[in-house]
Design a protein around this motif. Sequence first.
Motif, PDB file in Angstrom:
ATOM      1  N   PRO A 130       0.839  -1.214   0.000  1.00 18.55           N
ATOM      2  CA  PRO A 130       0.000   0.000   0.000  1.00 18.55           C
ATOM      3  C   PRO A 130       0.868   1.255   0.000  1.00 18.55           C
ATOM      4  O   PRO A 130       1.916   1.315   0.657  1.00 18.55           O
ATOM      5  N   LEU A 131       0.396   2.243  -0.749  1.00 17.82           N
ATOM      6  CA  LEU A 131       1.087   3.519  -0.850  1.00 17.82           C
ATOM      7  C   LEU A 131       0.374   4.571  -0.015  1.00 17.82           C
ATOM      8  O   LEU A 131      -0.861   4.594   0.041  1.00 17.82           O
ATOM      9  N   GLN A 132       1.154   5.427   0.622  1.00 17.64           N
ATOM     10  CA  GLN A 132       0.610   6.527   1.408  1.00 17.64           C
ATOM     11  C   GLN A 132       0.751   7.811   0.590  1.00 17.64           C
ATOM     12  O   GLN A 132       1.865   8.274   0.328  1.00 17.64           O
ATOM     13  N   VAL A 133      -0.394   8.393   0.178  1.00 14.11           N
ATOM     14  CA  VAL A 133      -0.409   9.613  -0.608  1.00 14.11           C
ATOM     15  C   VAL A 133      -0.887  10.749   0.297  1.00 14.11           C
ATOM     16  O   VAL A 133      -1.981  10.671   0.869  1.00 14.11           O
ATOM     17  N   THR A 134      -0.058  11.783   0.427  1.00  8.83           N
ATOM     18  CA  THR A 134      -0.380  12.913   1.302  1.00  8.83           C
ATOM     19  C   THR A 134      -0.442  14.173   0.460  1.00  8.83           C
ATOM     20  O   THR A 134       0.466  14.442  -0.339  1.00  8.83           O
ATOM     21  N   VAL A 135      -1.497  14.955   0.668  1.00  6.74           N
ATOM     22  CA  VAL A 135      -1.700  16.202  -0.061  1.00  6.74           C
ATOM     23  C   VAL A 135      -2.051  17.284   0.952  1.00  6.74           C
ATOM     24  O   VAL A 135      -3.026  17.148   1.703  1.00  6.74           O
ATOM     25  N   GLU A 136      -1.242  18.335   0.975  1.00  9.56           N
ATOM     26  CA  GLU A 136      -1.536  19.492   1.817  1.00  9.56           C
ATOM     27  C   GLU A 136      -2.299  20.526   0.986  1.00  9.56           C
ATOM     28  O   GLU A 136      -1.957  20.775  -0.171  1.00  9.56           O
ATOM     29  N   PHE A 137      -3.283  21.151   1.601  1.00  8.31           N
ATOM     30  CA  PHE A 137      -4.146  22.063   0.845  1.00  8.31           C
ATOM     31  C   PHE A 137      -4.638  23.177   1.759  1.00  8.31           C
ATOM     32  O   PHE A 137      -4.551  23.088   2.995  1.00  8.31           O
ATOM     33  N   SER A 138      -5.189  24.190   1.134  1.00 11.05           N
ATOM     34  CA  SER A 138      -5.848  25.292   1.847  1.00 11.05           C
ATOM     35  C   SER A 138      -6.993  25.797   0.970  1.00 11.05           C
ATOM     36  O   SER A 138      -7.008  25.576  -0.248  1.00 11.05           O
ATOM     37  N   LEU A 139      -7.911  26.482   1.604  1.00 14.27           N
ATOM     38  CA  LEU A 139      -9.096  26.989   0.897  1.00 14.27           C
ATOM     39  C   LEU A 139      -9.534  28.275   1.571  1.00 14.27           C
ATOM     40  O   LEU A 139      -9.762  28.310   2.788  1.00 14.27           O
ATOM     41  N   GLU A 140      -9.649  29.343   0.781  1.00 15.47           N
ATOM     42  CA  GLU A 140     -10.055  30.646   1.303  1.00 15.47           C
ATOM     43  C   GLU A 140     -11.261  31.161   0.535  1.00 15.47           C
ATOM     44  O   GLU A 140     -11.280  31.133  -0.698  1.00 15.47           O
ATOM     45  N   LYS A 141     -12.273  31.585   1.278  1.00 13.66           N
ATOM     46  CA  LYS A 141     -13.523  32.099   0.719  1.00 13.66           C
ATOM     47  C   LYS A 141     -14.077  31.163  -0.349  1.00 13.66           C
ATOM     48  O   LYS A 141     -14.102  31.482  -1.536  1.00 13.66           O
ATOM     49  N   PRO A 142     -14.493  30.001   0.072  1.00 15.38           N
ATOM     50  CA  PRO A 142     -14.975  29.016  -0.914  1.00 15.38           C
ATOM     51  C   PRO A 142     -16.233  29.510  -1.616  1.00 15.38           C
ATOM     52  O   PRO A 142     -17.105  30.144  -1.013  1.00 15.38           O
ATOM     53  N   LYS A 143     -16.324  29.215  -2.898  1.00 17.11           N
ATOM     54  CA  LYS A 143     -17.477  29.593  -3.698  1.00 17.11           C
ATOM     55  C   LYS A 143     -18.530  28.501  -3.733  1.00 17.11           C
ATOM     56  O   LYS A 143     -19.665  28.745  -4.152  1.00 17.11           O
ATOM     57  N   SER A 144     -18.166  27.307  -3.319  1.00 12.49           N
ATOM     58  CA  SER A 144     -19.108  26.187  -3.308  1.00 12.49           C
ATOM     59  C   SER A 144     -18.533  25.094  -2.429  1.00 12.49           C
ATOM     60  O   SER A 144     -17.321  25.046  -2.182  1.00 12.49           O
ATOM     61  N   GLY A 145     -19.409  24.197  -1.954  1.00 13.85           N
ATOM     62  CA  GLY A 145     -18.969  23.059  -1.156  1.00 13.85           C
ATOM     63  C   GLY A 145     -18.900  23.316   0.324  1.00 13.85           C
ATOM     64  O   GLY A 145     -19.176  22.421   1.124  1.00 13.85           O
ATOM     65  N   LEU A 146     -18.511  24.520   0.714  1.00 14.66           N
ATOM     66  CA  LEU A 146     -18.371  24.874   2.128  1.00 14.66           C
ATOM     67  C   LEU A 146     -18.928  26.278   2.307  1.00 14.66           C
ATOM     68  O   LEU A 146     -18.606  27.180   1.530  1.00 14.66           O
ATOM     69  N   HIS A 147     -19.760  26.470   3.330  1.00 17.28           N
ATOM     70  CA  HIS A 147     -20.432  27.756   3.519  1.00 17.28           C
ATOM     71  C   HIS A 147     -20.213  28.244   4.937  1.00 17.28           C
ATOM     72  O   HIS A 147     -20.489  27.530   5.912  1.00 17.28           O
ATOM     73  N   PHE A 148     -19.716  29.476   5.058  1.00 11.22           N
ATOM     74  CA  PHE A 148     -19.524  30.130   6.351  1.00 11.22           C
ATOM     75  C   PHE A 148     -20.730  31.028   6.628  1.00 11.22           C
ATOM     76  O   PHE A 148     -21.084  31.867   5.794  1.00 11.22           O
ATOM     77  N   VAL A 149     -21.339  30.850   7.785  1.00 11.85           N
ATOM     78  CA  VAL A 149     -22.448  31.695   8.234  1.00 11.85           C
ATOM     79  C   VAL A 149     -21.922  32.551   9.379  1.00 11.85           C
ATOM     80  O   VAL A 149     -21.629  32.040  10.462  1.00 11.85           O
ATOM     81  N   ILE A 150     -21.788  33.845   9.127  1.00 13.78           N
ATOM     82  CA  ILE A 150     -21.240  34.774  10.124  1.00 13.78           C
ATOM     83  C   ILE A 150     -22.259  35.887  10.336  1.00 13.78           C
ATOM     84  O   ILE A 150     -22.327  36.843   9.546  1.00 13.78           O
ATOM     85  N   PRO A 151     -23.091  35.801  11.356  1.00 13.22           N
ATOM     86  CA  PRO A 151     -24.082  36.860  11.610  1.00 13.22           C
ATOM     87  C   PRO A 151     -23.402  38.174  11.947  1.00 13.22           C
ATOM     88  O   PRO A 151     -22.350  38.200  12.594  1.00 13.22           O
ATOM     89  N   PRO A 152     -23.968  39.290  11.514  1.00 17.93           N
ATOM     90  CA  PRO A 152     -23.366  40.590  11.857  1.00 17.93           C
ATOM     91  C   PRO A 152     -23.556  40.888  13.330  1.00 17.93           C
ATOM     92  O   PRO A 152     -24.458  40.383  13.996  1.00 17.93           O
ATOM     93  N   GLY A 153     -22.698  41.738  13.840  1.00 22.26           N
ATOM     94  CA  GLY A 153     -22.800  42.137  15.237  1.00 22.26           C
ATOM     95  C   GLY A 153     -21.428  42.240  15.883  1.00 22.26           C
ATOM     96  O   GLY A 153     -20.385  42.051  15.249  1.00 22.26           O
ATOM     97  N   ASP A 154     -21.440  42.539  17.179  1.00 26.37           N
ATOM     98  CA  ASP A 154     -20.209  42.676  17.952  1.00 26.37           C
ATOM     99  C   ASP A 154     -19.975  41.407  18.760  1.00 26.37           C
ATOM    100  O   ASP A 154     -20.860  40.567  18.916  1.00 26.37           O
ATOM    101  N   GLY A 155     -18.780  41.288  19.275  1.00 22.00           N
ATOM    102  CA  GLY A 155     -18.440  40.137  20.085  1.00 22.00           C
ATOM    103  C   GLY A 155     -17.725  39.073  19.278  1.00 22.00           C
ATOM    104  O   GLY A 155     -17.462  39.202  18.072  1.00 22.00           O
ATOM    105  N   SER A 156     -17.399  38.000  19.964  1.00 26.91           N
ATOM    106  CA  SER A 156     -16.679  36.899  19.322  1.00 26.91           C
ATOM    107  C   SER A 156     -17.592  36.147  18.369  1.00 26.91           C
ATOM    108  O   SER A 156     -18.818  36.285  18.384  1.00 26.91           O
ATOM    109  N   PHE A 157     -16.967  35.326  17.524  1.00 32.11           N
ATOM    110  CA  PHE A 157     -17.746  34.534  16.577  1.00 32.11           C
ATOM    111  C   PHE A 157     -18.634  33.528  17.300  1.00 32.11           C
ATOM    112  O   PHE A 157     -19.719  33.190  16.829  1.00 32.11           O
ATOM    113  N   THR A 158     -18.200  33.066  18.441  1.00 32.48           N
ATOM    114  CA  THR A 158     -19.009  32.119  19.203  1.00 32.48           C
ATOM    115  C   THR A 158     -20.272  32.779  19.724  1.00 32.48           C
ATOM    116  O   THR A 158     -21.368  32.205  19.633  1.00 32.48           O
ATOM    117  N   LYS A 159     -20.156  33.982  20.257  1.00 24.54           N
ATOM    118  CA  LYS A 159     -21.338  34.678  20.773  1.00 24.54           C
ATOM    119  C   LYS A 159     -22.291  35.080  19.644  1.00 24.54           C
ATOM    120  O   LYS A 159     -23.497  35.165  19.847  1.00 24.54           O
TER     121      LYS A 159
END
Length: 1208
Positions: A131-160
Amino acid sequence: MMKRSAASERSSRSFKLSHQRLVITNIDFARQYISGFTELTIYPLCKLSFINLNSRQTHIIRATVAGISVSFESNDPQVPLSRPSKKRALDAFAVGHQQALNSSHLDLGGSGELVLRLPPDVQSHIQERKPLQVTVEFSLEKPKSGLHFVIPPGDGSFTKRGAHVFSYSYGNSSRMWFPCVDMLSEICTWDIEVTVPSDMLVVSCGKLMEQILSDDERLKTYVFNLSVPTSACKIGLTAGAFQVISDPKVEEMMYFCPPELAGLVHHCTSFMHEVFGFYQDFLSTNYPYTCFKVVFVDEGYTDLASYASMSIISVYALHSPRYIEQTVASRQLLSLALAQQYFGCFLCPKSWNEVWLSTGAAAYIQLMFQRRMFGNSHYRCLLKQAVDRVCQLENQTGGIPALHPRKLSELPSTESGGTAPAEQEQQHRHNEDSRSSSLHPHALHGGASAWSSDTFGRDRIALQQGQDQKSLLVMHMLAAHTGQDCVMQAFNKLLALGVAASEQSIICGAWNNVLLSTDTFVRAVTSVSGKTLDTFLRYWVYQSGCANFVAKFSYNRKRNGLEVHVHQDAPSNRRYAGPLTINVQELDGSFQHVIQVEAVDRSYEIPCHSKARRTKKKRIALVTGEEVDMDLSLVESDSPVLWLRLDPDMGWLRSVKLEQPDYMWQLQVLHERDVVGQIEACKALREFATQNTRKVLADAISHQRFFYRVRCCAAQSLASVITSSQDVATPHSALTAVYRKMFGCNSQRDMVRLNDFRSLADYYVQKEIPLALATIRNGRSQCPREIVTFLSNLMKYNDNRSNQYSDVLMIVALLESLAQTVTQSEPAPVVHQSASGSSVSSTVSVIAPEAAIVVNEITQRLNMEKLIPSFGLKVSCTCLTGLGVLQQHGHIAGCLETFKKHAAYGLITDMRLAALQCIVNYVRAENSQSELLWLLDLVEKDPNPSVRVRIIRMLILNPPFSRKSSSALNNETVVDRLWHLLTVTSAHDMQLRCCLGELYGLLFGWLTPSCVPASGLGLYIDLKKKKSRTHLAEQSPSSKSNGMFERRESLTADVVKPADESDSGIRLKIKMGGAPVVEASTAPTKSDNRMDTSSASSTTFAPRQAQPQAVAAAAAAASPILFAPQSTEATSAQPIPPLIVKSHKRSHAEMSKKDGEKPLSSSHKKAKKEKHKHKHKHKHHHKDGEHKESKKSSSSHTAQFLPPRVGS
């Protein structure tokens, strides 16, 4: 990109994936950024020089194989489609899109999007078959599809603030956020590790093994293990500030939601233990995973997304106990989520051709649970709705694509237990793989093999939903054909094989039993039932279409039998041949007959078991064995038949149109015990506007022994009968009398009792009657004023103080009914005096008193919603829709600013969609290019991906113009904007791209749009014969054509003598097939660069109308006022000045003024005209001599030139 000649060597079939580890080391909500790496364990099956993977929109940092760094090439085949094209033709784009789709399909020999080149140092590992071990390092910024960030407006931390991120997919879209082998058939086990801030939670597939806290306690790593072989398409991820809720009765189930919605989750999931136990008993199989997690997220791409051991559901499915109707929808969604864990996630389809099997099986067992929870009548109504919807889609142009397309030559020709011989199956295996891409959801036009202009404009999402419903109906028909026990035993057998295979390693080669295929399922059903399914599959799975029966009958007294004439109204390739059940209700009971349908048009003889009797009342035995007293005074004395039904059990996918007398339909409504038969009879009685029909329908509405859906259908049918009867005196007395009898106040005629929704059946009827009243029209096609006043009183006296349930949906129904009463405004004659003192008559648009009532109610409710919001802001959504209806019919001025404020991002999605629908309707009515471009800008920039798709769907269902119209919107600016969205903006969102392709084809057709300037138009003119011929290389340059030029047709052009000798160019009269199409001048004009909209016919809304003072006073009482009509006297409406619309064309004075010149006076104009004529005459004589000298050279050859842009 690599050459395709080496595709077979680089195909994914050259190795087998056994395990994959996905590690997300960082999730940054501020940047909308993730980074990490993935490790794939593969077993080489032959000599490898390349390893092909799927990865889109991710940035690949580094790749290693067996610890050795390797070079790689990342190339997205969809990106080259964004190159500029002068043609802007959809046919070329569709070909390129399909080629790009196939090039990334590893099963078809494609190279994928990520190619790793293996160095010689790795070949030793390959030769040893380690068996072969294939490793790929990657990054993704501001995805246009596949992953969606929901960030409500307001003050405070992202958790609050409640920020969270989740994955979503359309087809196989896991490649959009991490490198993988993104195929349905490539399954493996998984390890998933995700690191987030310590105050956030992570939910992913598999069992949570451990949580690792960092040394500084700022980060936490969640480790999941999924031991069941699963494809990458079924791997999901969510992370955010969630609260964990454990099911109190089933320890395997957990729920995750925003903290403020925890109470709603407790209520909505309180029944899930019943679903869990029902599925295990019904399938005789334990739940295949160690846990089941449900995550409720905001801005969900779909209502439900199922992944291995987890489901992501929109928060809009949650509700409090005070809301009635949402309970049924929420339980349907949650029960379907658990059913898809068995079929779709655990048993995954082998290819896109097999998706119908997992979809149909999950929907079928979920329907069985609904039958247990809500009753058999509810189950039968759901089946009826599905049959009607699928038949409606099948009878449209194009129909629903086949569930599992196969060529007729590949269908089994012998009765071999439902499967083809082994050699035949091997022969067509490659064809199956190639056609699998045609059903891929990323394929344009829903995977149709032939994309014709007649099928443009069909909602592809509606077609996919129709395919899902057809899959359910095929399972239902199969259970009726072979027996439900046989189908359940087949399900149990497939699940048992899958469980046994998942417990073994990849070396044993048993993982294929986890993949679903049609042949395997058919083989299992055939072995259990002993029946062949070749004919069944040929009609309902391998081909599209449905049966359409038109039947009528007559009684033969001599033979004591019925002559039933059955006709099939369908194309030859969709005609049904097989058994058909007919139920005949006679005086002595109900009898079932089975006829064999073989011809398109044929009569069948059915014997009767009863004889006619002259009696007015008799005790009749029904199909259930119950005996009831029937009034037979209207029944024909010489016939023992009371009514007849075709295919009552809905054993086949069919539509039925039966002709029988009205008294039979009336008896069927009153005495049939099947709700489907009663609903069919209620709809059929709309064609019989008699007094007895009114009485029967009124009885059905008021009696509680009828199912509530039958009573609602009877209310709609009674309204239709009232409209058909044209009873001017009391057009609504029958329905209003029923309403007052059931819900009216005894002391006051116009008031209603306090709301009491403890009887759910009466609640649905109380909502439906106002909606039915709103559809009644008088002889002038207007809703009577009495009905509008009645509905307004219902809204006015609505009192919910002592009711334990909310009345929000009741108010919504009343607002919808008021909006339905609105009709087109009529101009009123007005006589006024001119400046000279004479009387001048004209017409102006004035608001009708009925419309003023509607405006008053909608305005008050919309303003009140700002103070006391309703559940899901449903009242606001309905008010916005009502404002759109009033604006569309010319009763109020444009409310675009109001609509745009309610369509802003950050508001609830349903309200945004309601406002956007009003803007779409405005664009179609007003031909407003600015608003259309505003909508298209929203499609490009809106943060919510689901809203972007919904806007395009709205434009498809309500297009701003038709392809053959001369609308002002049919211009190059709109073409360029849509083309940019299709080729560039939607490169990563495949659902958006497919919908944009549908819209582009609907508006501009398959070839280059007619408004786009031609490139390569050659015009050859023979000056001697004064004839010319044009060869159209790409497209006609004319934008004034009423039709779309075909590319391969040649145009002929005759030289026409100019009407004015002062014209400096030759006028060409272009013809196609002998008919003139367009006239154009080769001489350039000053207005060539301006858009000509003088020929466009556009309608405008009427300005804001005069209103009674009471309306303005009531509207002013609410704050803030979003829309308030102007006030005037109630007795006499003042004329409203018309809306002034500026023309797109400029006058000569305007152009002169804009260019810095002064407008010419009449004397100057006359002098300039004389000077121009003298100059033109002198020039004409001068050129006449030159023409004689060059006559010989001009006659010896044909002149060639290209005309300027025409119609730009």
